[in-house]
Design a protein around this motif. Structure first.
Motif, PDB file in Angstrom:
ATOM      1  N   PRO A 135      18.665   4.919  -0.529  1.00 24.06           N
ATOM      2  CA  PRO A 135      17.959   5.769   0.442  1.00 24.06           C
ATOM      3  C   PRO A 135      16.802   6.564  -0.153  1.00 24.06           C
ATOM      4  CG  PRO A 135      20.126   6.669  -0.090  1.00 24.06           C
ATOM      5  CD  PRO A 135      20.084   5.295  -0.658  1.00 24.06           C
ATOM      6  N   ASP A 136      16.808   6.774  -1.474  1.00 22.11           N
ATOM      7  CA  ASP A 136      15.722   7.526  -2.096  1.00 22.11           C
ATOM      8  C   ASP A 136      14.394   6.767  -2.048  1.00 22.11           C
ATOM      9  OD1 ASP A 136      17.227   5.801  -3.919  1.00 22.11           O
ATOM     10  OD2 ASP A 136      15.759   6.410  -5.432  1.00 22.11           O
ATOM     11  N   ARG A 137      14.455   5.475  -1.740  1.00 24.07           N
ATOM     12  CA  ARG A 137      13.233   4.665  -1.642  1.00 24.07           C
ATOM     13  C   ARG A 137      12.543   4.842  -0.283  1.00 24.07           C
ATOM     14  NH1 ARG A 137      13.214   0.313  -5.314  1.00 24.07           N
ATOM     15  NH2 ARG A 137      11.161  -0.151  -4.428  1.00 24.07           N
ATOM     16  N   LEU A 138      13.197   5.563   0.636  1.00 23.11           N
ATOM     17  CA  LEU A 138      12.673   5.695   1.987  1.00 23.11           C
ATOM     18  C   LEU A 138      12.158   7.119   2.206  1.00 23.11           C
ATOM     19  CD1 LEU A 138      12.527   3.800   4.495  1.00 23.11           C
ATOM     20  CD2 LEU A 138      14.587   4.928   5.324  1.00 23.11           C
ATOM     21  N   ASN A 139      10.834   7.279   2.290  1.00 18.02           N
ATOM     22  CA  ASN A 139      10.255   8.600   2.559  1.00 18.02           C
ATOM     23  C   ASN A 139       9.733   8.646   4.005  1.00 18.02           C
ATOM     24  OD1 ASN A 139       7.752   7.235   2.575  1.00 18.02           O
ATOM     25  ND2 ASN A 139       7.411   7.660   0.406  1.00 18.02           N
ATOM     26  N   ASN A 140       9.231   9.802   4.420  1.00 16.17           N
ATOM     27  CA  ASN A 140       8.795   9.976   5.810  1.00 16.17           C
ATOM     28  C   ASN A 140       7.659   9.035   6.198  1.00 16.17           C
ATOM     29  OD1 ASN A 140      10.670  11.972   6.317  1.00 16.17           O
ATOM     30  ND2 ASN A 140       9.303  13.636   5.722  1.00 16.17           N
ATOM     31  N   ALA A 141       6.718   8.829   5.275  1.00 16.12           N
ATOM     32  CA  ALA A 141       5.591   7.937   5.568  1.00 16.12           C
ATOM     33  C   ALA A 141       6.067   6.513   5.802  1.00 16.12           C
ATOM     34  CB  ALA A 141       4.581   7.982   4.423  1.00 16.12           C
ATOM     35  N   LEU A 142       7.030   6.070   4.985  1.00 17.83           N
ATOM     36  CA  LEU A 142       7.547   4.712   5.118  1.00 17.83           C
ATOM     37  C   LEU A 142       8.374   4.568   6.394  1.00 17.83           C
ATOM     38  CD1 LEU A 142       7.626   1.951   3.883  1.00 17.83           C
ATOM     39  CD2 LEU A 142       9.520   2.678   2.415  1.00 17.83           C
ATOM     40  N   ILE A 143       9.121   5.621   6.731  1.00 18.27           N
ATOM     41  CA  ILE A 143       9.909   5.595   7.970  1.00 18.27           C
ATOM     42  C   ILE A 143       8.993   5.426   9.180  1.00 18.27           C
ATOM     43  CG2 ILE A 143      11.281   7.047   9.532  1.00 18.27           C
ATOM     44  CD1 ILE A 143      12.683   8.137   7.013  1.00 18.27           C
ATOM     45  N   GLU A 144       7.866   6.141   9.175  1.00 17.13           N
ATOM     46  CA  GLU A 144       6.927   6.018  10.293  1.00 17.13           C
ATOM     47  C   GLU A 144       6.335   4.617  10.348  1.00 17.13           C
ATOM     48  OE1 GLU A 144       3.441   8.334  12.659  1.00 17.13           O
ATOM     49  OE2 GLU A 144       5.030   9.328  11.555  1.00 17.13           O
ATOM     50  N   LEU A 145       6.016   4.052   9.195  1.00 14.02           N
ATOM     51  CA  LEU A 145       5.485   2.686   9.157  1.00 14.02           C
ATOM     52  C   LEU A 145       6.506   1.682   9.692  1.00 14.02           C
ATOM     53  CD1 LEU A 145       3.630   2.573   5.716  1.00 14.02           C
ATOM     54  CD2 LEU A 145       2.589   2.349   7.985  1.00 14.02           C
ATOM     55  N   LYS A 146       7.763   1.832   9.280  1.00 12.95           N
ATOM     56  CA  LYS A 146       8.803   0.906   9.735  1.00 12.95           C
ATOM     57  C   LYS A 146       9.057   1.057  11.231  1.00 12.95           C
ATOM     58  CE  LYS A 146      10.575  -1.578   7.380  1.00 12.95           C
ATOM     59  NZ  LYS A 146      10.134  -2.936   6.932  1.00 12.95           N
ATOM     60  N   THR A 147       8.941   2.289  11.730  1.00 13.67           N
ATOM     61  CA  THR A 147       9.126   2.520  13.160  1.00 13.67           C
ATOM     62  C   THR A 147       8.005   1.870  13.954  1.00 13.67           C
ATOM     63  OG1 THR A 147      10.245   4.630  12.695  1.00 13.67           O
ATOM     64  CG2 THR A 147       9.463   4.270  14.944  1.00 13.67           C
ATOM     65  N   LYS A 148       6.779   2.025  13.474  1.00 16.88           N
ATOM     66  CA  LYS A 148       5.634   1.413  14.165  1.00 16.88           C
ATOM     67  C   LYS A 148       5.707  -0.114  14.077  1.00 16.88           C
ATOM     68  CE  LYS A 148       2.386   5.258  13.737  1.00 16.88           C
ATOM     69  NZ  LYS A 148       1.105   5.743  13.152  1.00 16.88           N
ATOM     70  N   GLU A 149       6.201  -0.617  12.958  1.00 15.75           N
ATOM     71  CA  GLU A 149       6.368  -2.066  12.831  1.00 15.75           C
ATOM     72  C   GLU A 149       7.331  -2.580  13.901  1.00 15.75           C
ATOM     73  OE1 GLU A 149       7.942  -5.443   9.622  1.00 15.75           O
ATOM     74  OE2 GLU A 149       7.904  -3.323   9.049  1.00 15.75           O
ATOM     75  N   ALA A 150       8.429  -1.844  14.112  1.00 17.06           N
ATOM     76  CA  ALA A 150       9.401  -2.236  15.139  1.00 17.06           C
ATOM     77  C   ALA A 150       8.755  -2.235  16.525  1.00 17.06           C
ATOM     78  CB  ALA A 150      10.603  -1.294  15.110  1.00 17.06           C
ATOM     79  N   LEU A 151       7.943  -1.216  16.799  1.00 14.32           N
ATOM     80  CA  LEU A 151       7.267  -1.146  18.094  1.00 14.32           C
ATOM     81  C   LEU A 151       6.315  -2.329  18.284  1.00 14.32           C
ATOM     82  CD1 LEU A 151       6.479   2.675  18.236  1.00 14.32           C
ATOM     83  CD2 LEU A 151       7.997   1.427  19.777  1.00 14.32           C
ATOM     84  N   GLU A 152       5.564  -2.662  17.230  1.00 12.03           N
ATOM     85  CA  GLU A 152       4.647  -3.800  17.300  1.00 12.03           C
ATOM     86  C   GLU A 152       5.408  -5.090  17.628  1.00 12.03           C
ATOM     87  OE1 GLU A 152       1.396  -4.134  16.950  1.00 12.03           O
ATOM     88  OE2 GLU A 152       0.738  -2.158  16.276  1.00 12.03           O
ATOM     89  N   LEU A 153       6.529  -5.301  16.965  1.00 11.93           N
ATOM     90  CA  LEU A 153       7.299  -6.518  17.162  1.00 11.93           C
ATOM     91  C   LEU A 153       7.883  -6.580  18.573  1.00 11.93           C
ATOM     92  CD1 LEU A 153       9.118  -6.625  13.716  1.00 11.93           C
ATOM     93  CD2 LEU A 153       7.444  -8.287  14.541  1.00 11.93           C
ATOM     94  N   VAL A 154       8.411  -5.456  19.052  1.00 12.70           N
ATOM     95  CA  VAL A 154       9.000  -5.418  20.399  1.00 12.70           C
ATOM     96  C   VAL A 154       7.953  -5.724  21.459  1.00 12.70           C
ATOM     97  CG1 VAL A 154       9.991  -3.885  22.141  1.00 12.70           C
ATOM     98  CG2 VAL A 154      10.906  -3.876  19.812  1.00 12.70           C
ATOM     99  N   LEU A 155       6.789  -5.099  21.340  1.00 11.59           N
ATOM    100  CA  LEU A 155       5.733  -5.301  22.339  1.00 11.59           C
ATOM    101  C   LEU A 155       5.136  -6.701  22.261  1.00 11.59           C
ATOM    102  CD1 LEU A 155       4.027  -1.814  22.082  1.00 11.59           C
ATOM    103  CD2 LEU A 155       5.402  -2.681  23.985  1.00 11.59           C
ATOM    104  N   LYS A 156       5.180  -7.298  21.087  1.00  9.41           N
ATOM    105  CA  LYS A 156       4.703  -8.682  20.949  1.00  9.41           C
ATOM    106  C   LYS A 156       5.664  -9.636  21.662  1.00  9.41           C
ATOM    107  CE  LYS A 156       1.707  -9.832  18.661  1.00  9.41           C
ATOM    108  NZ  LYS A 156       0.277 -10.097  18.944  1.00  9.41           N
ATOM    109  N   ILE A 157       6.964  -9.359  21.538  1.00 12.40           N
ATOM    110  CA  ILE A 157       7.974 -10.196  22.182  1.00 12.40           C
ATOM    111  C   ILE A 157       7.929 -10.045  23.699  1.00 12.40           C
ATOM    112  CG2 ILE A 157      10.469 -10.526  22.484  1.00 12.40           C
ATOM    113  CD1 ILE A 157      10.783  -9.665  19.539  1.00 12.40           C
TER     114      ILE A 157
END
Length: 269
Positions: A135-157
């Motif tokens: 979990p120490d590899r996951l910071n706030n900036a990365l969490i936001e990127l991963k969240t936006k990635e999920a949104l991109e994938l959902v909207l593409k589908i």
């Protein structure tokens, strides 16, 4: 990080792993939740009915609703495993502004949407697994990127899901009496009932008193006990199989309240 025997929560990322059939304590969905069943299945129940979500399925659950779930390990053995990512309103509003994506109007569709089979969304969830071990590899900036990635994938589908994701309207004031008579068996705090009926807590209590001539806590307990009495006496249900269904947290409290209300232990009916 929040961790217990069965869950690891990293900000808005949740990993679940249980080795026996287990009912979830969380019954109020605060934020939209995108989930992937890695192994096993989950029974989801609302007042509209029940559905089994099996291994390999990705689904999107709408926020501001009551939900009961039972996690079920694979039939042949092993653990139930799943990953959920929660889309909070702040990041959704930012994403909406940055990408100029808006809902057409208030969302009135299904509360739960199963997504078509897609290797990219499944690969996305598998890419999250290492973070729960480190979990120490996951910071706030990365969490936001991963969240936006999920949104991109959902909207593409499914681009139409923008109407679900970017509907920022809060619940409006609805018929309190009808809602409570339909949802009283959900064991959630009174302020959740207030929100779902479009009221402040003070307004909810005031309106509740006018309608039912008692407090929410007293009414909920009596309503749940009456339903339990019917199920045990008329349907032959066992107390141990009833108390959770009607909205009690533990069997001992249920048995005590039942005997106080009806003068007999539920096991003796």
């Amino acid at each position: 990080m929040v961790q217990d025997k069965d869950h690891i929560l990293l900000n808005n990322l949740l990993y679940s792993c249980v080795d026996e059939t287990k009912r979830s304590n969380e019954q109020f969905v605060h934020e939209h939740s995108l989930g992937y069943i890695i192994s096993g299945s989950v029974l989801c129940a609302t007042t509209e009915g029940e559905a089994i979500v099996n291994e390999g399925i990705v689904g999107l659950v709408r926020r501001n609703q009551l939900l009961k779930t039972i996690k079920i390990p694979p039939v042949g053995g092993g653990d139930f495993k799943s990953i959920n990512i929660f889309f909070n309103q702040d990041i959704l509003r930012r994403y909406s502004l940055e990408n100029n994506i808006k809902a057409v109007g208030p969302y009135t569709g299904d509360k739960y949407r199963m997504l078509p089979d897609d290797p990219f969304i499944k690969g996305y969830f598998e890419s999250l697994l290492p973070y729960f071990n480190q979990p120490d590899r996951l910071n706030n900036a990365l969490i936001e990127l991963k969240t936006k990635e999920a949104l991109e994938l959902v909207l593409k589908i499914d681009p139409s899901l923008k109407d679900l994701l970017f509907d920022f309207a809060e619940p409006y004031k609805i018929d309190l009496e009808a809602f409570m008579n339909k949802h009283y068996m959900y064991n959630v705090p009174v302020d959740n009932f207030a929100k779902l009926t479009g009221r402040s807590l003070a307004s909810f209590k005031r309106d509740f008193g006018k309608i039912f001539s008692t407090s929410p806590g007293q009414w909920l307990q009596q309503k749940r006990l009456s339903e339990a009495y019917y199920l045990i006496k008329e349907k032959g249900a066992k107390p141990s199989a009833v108390y959770l269904d009607v909205g009690f947290e533990n069997l001992s409290h249920f048995s005590f309240a039942f005997k106080k209300a009806f003068g007999v232990a539920p096991s003796l009916l």
